[in-house]
Design a protein around this motif. Structure first.
Motif, PDB file in Angstrom:
ATOM      1  N   ASN A 191      34.776  37.580  50.981  1.00  9.94           N
ATOM      2  CA  ASN A 191      35.043  39.019  51.041  1.00  9.94           C
ATOM      3  C   ASN A 191      35.852  39.403  49.805  1.00  9.94           C
ATOM      4  O   ASN A 191      37.078  39.242  49.779  1.00  9.94           O
ATOM      5  N   THR A 192      35.199  39.886  48.773  1.00  6.46           N
ATOM      6  CA  THR A 192      35.886  40.200  47.518  1.00  6.46           C
ATOM      7  C   THR A 192      36.759  41.455  47.639  1.00  6.46           C
ATOM      8  O   THR A 192      37.622  41.686  46.789  1.00  6.46           O
ATOM      9  N   ARG A 193      36.574  42.239  48.701  1.00  8.14           N
ATOM     10  CA  ARG A 193      37.313  43.499  48.835  1.00  8.14           C
ATOM     11  C   ARG A 193      38.792  43.292  49.131  1.00  8.14           C
ATOM     12  O   ARG A 193      39.597  44.216  48.965  1.00  8.14           O
ATOM     13  N   LYS A 214      36.854  45.405  40.603  1.00  8.34           N
ATOM     14  CA  LYS A 214      38.149  44.770  40.340  1.00  8.34           C
ATOM     15  C   LYS A 214      38.028  43.506  39.485  1.00  8.34           C
ATOM     16  O   LYS A 214      39.027  42.854  39.184  1.00  8.34           O
ATOM     17  N   ASP A 235      43.048  42.439  44.886  1.00 13.60           N
ATOM     18  CA  ASP A 235      43.432  43.527  43.987  1.00 13.60           C
ATOM     19  C   ASP A 235      42.813  43.330  42.610  1.00 13.60           C
ATOM     20  O   ASP A 235      42.603  44.285  41.871  1.00 13.60           O
ATOM     21  N   ASN A 282      31.911  43.784  41.643  1.00  9.50           N
ATOM     22  CA  ASN A 282      33.161  44.326  42.166  1.00  9.50           C
ATOM     23  C   ASN A 282      33.922  44.972  41.016  1.00  9.50           C
ATOM     24  O   ASN A 282      34.117  44.352  39.973  1.00  9.50           O
TER      25      ASN A 282
END
Length: 368
Positions: free
Chosen positions: A310-312, A345, A315, A343
């Protein structure tokens, strides 16, 4: 491309011959060009040069050159190079050295062929009979899943430890000249589970681009640049979760770097702040074998690993720029922008300690 001097050797460990089919054409070019050696640090064998070209090198004072020697034993050289021209290269090397052309030497170590006794003999002769060698770098042979030569196999952990011990013995025997000249690549120490040599032991880091001293240099930059993590004019974030993408070998170095960073932050910033730096190890299934260095990670393997997490929750996600060429492509032709789109980020960062800390500092204080 047509003007590049092509290699006609049939080295049993040639990495180009071990690449999978279907990659971009440039990756299959085997250059053995002395101008590339002089200008870019490419290693050449001297087997594909003529006496006239050796004369041009001497006349133009082209040096230092980066030269692959591997062994000085005629029989072993014939096995390694797969050609009868290998003796010509030693003659040329002597001419260049006698003429004052400086060199950096590479020995690709193939277990059971040019290790042990032959390695001792090669190092001894190079240090005793040649006057203009800046460095001798020993690197373990790279073996992919596409290797078809049964004589070639990876260096294992026990052999890596033995090579370290052999070099230590040689340094005691030959003294400062050998200690200041002969170096093992970082992989040997990582494989053997041994501590990396000190920063000062590498001298001028002549072969850092060959993976010799690169890990020590990275950690030294970490230890000496913590000031990038302190920004008195900015408010530090209370919670921070960073993910580092690396290879199997890279994990060993990053673990030590992360430990140093977190210890520093713990003593320099409010202990109540929650700062986490995780490491995601990407295995090189694209090439397989013993290819575990970061620079050869494929885009496909990285994307696959991302699909499993889960890359979410992060930060920021750091990916080292060493996996991309000058055109922003991985070894399997995946564009840097495609990976960044996974992503927002994701940050592509230089793979040196100073810039690593700078990027953490930017995130820590929300500085862009």
């Amino acid at each position: 491309m047509n003007r590049i001097r092509r290699c006609k050797n049939k080295c049993i460990f040639c990495f180009v011959d071990q690449l999978p089919p279907g990659l971009r054409p440039a990756l299959y070019i085997k250059d053995d060009d002395f101008l590339f050696s002089y200008m870019h640090g490419n290693f050449i064998t001297l087997t594909n040069l003529s006496s006239i070209e050796i004369g041009k090198i001497v006349k133009s004072r082209l040096g230092p050159l980066h030269i692959s020697i591997h062994s000085l034993d005629p029989d072993i050289r014939k096995i390694l190079f797969g050609t009868n021209n290998h003796l010509k290269a030693i003659k040329f090397f002597k001419i260049l050295d006698s003429a004052g052309i400086r060199s950096n030497i590479q020995i690709v170590l193939v277990p059971g062929i040019n290790d042990s006794k032959d390695l001792k003999n090669t190092i001894g002769k190079l240090c005793e009979e040649y006057e203009n060698i800046d460095s001798i770098g020993i690197v373990p042979v790279g073996v992919t899943d596409y290797n078809e030569n049964k004589k070639v196999r990876p260096v294992n952990s026990i052999e890596a430890g033995q090579i370290i011990m052999v070099l230590d013995q040689l340094k005691k025997k030959h003294g400062k000249k050998l200690s200041d000249t002969v170096f093992l690549s970082d992989e040997f120490y990582i494989l053997a589970g041994k501590s990396l040599p000190s920063f000062n032991s590498y001298g001028k880091f002549f072969q850092i681009e060959n993976g010799i001293g690169k890990s020590t240099d990275f950690l030294n930059e970490i230890k000496n640049n913590f000031h990038y993590l302190i920004k008195n004019d900015f408010i530090c974030r209370n919670n921070l979760n960073i993910l580092l993408i690396t290879s199997e070998y890279g994990e060993v170095v990053l673990k030590e770097a992360v430990s140093l960073i977190l210890d520093f932050l713990k003593n320099s910033i409010d202990p109540g702040q929650n700062i986490s730096i995780g490491i995601l190890v990407v295995k090189n299934t694209f090439l397989g074998g013993n290819v575990k260095v970061t620079g050869l990670l494929s885009g496909a393997d990285i994307i696959e690993e991302f699909s499993n997490i889960n890359t979410r929750i992060y930060d920021s996600i750091f990916i080292p720029d060493s996996i991309f060429n000058n055109d922003g492509l991985t070894i399997d032709d995946i564009d840097k922008l495609k990976i960044k789109k996974i992503n927002k980020k994701i940050r592509i960062i230089p793979d040196n300690g100073k810039n690593f800390l700078k990027e953490i500092g930017k995130i820590l204080y929300k500085i862009e």
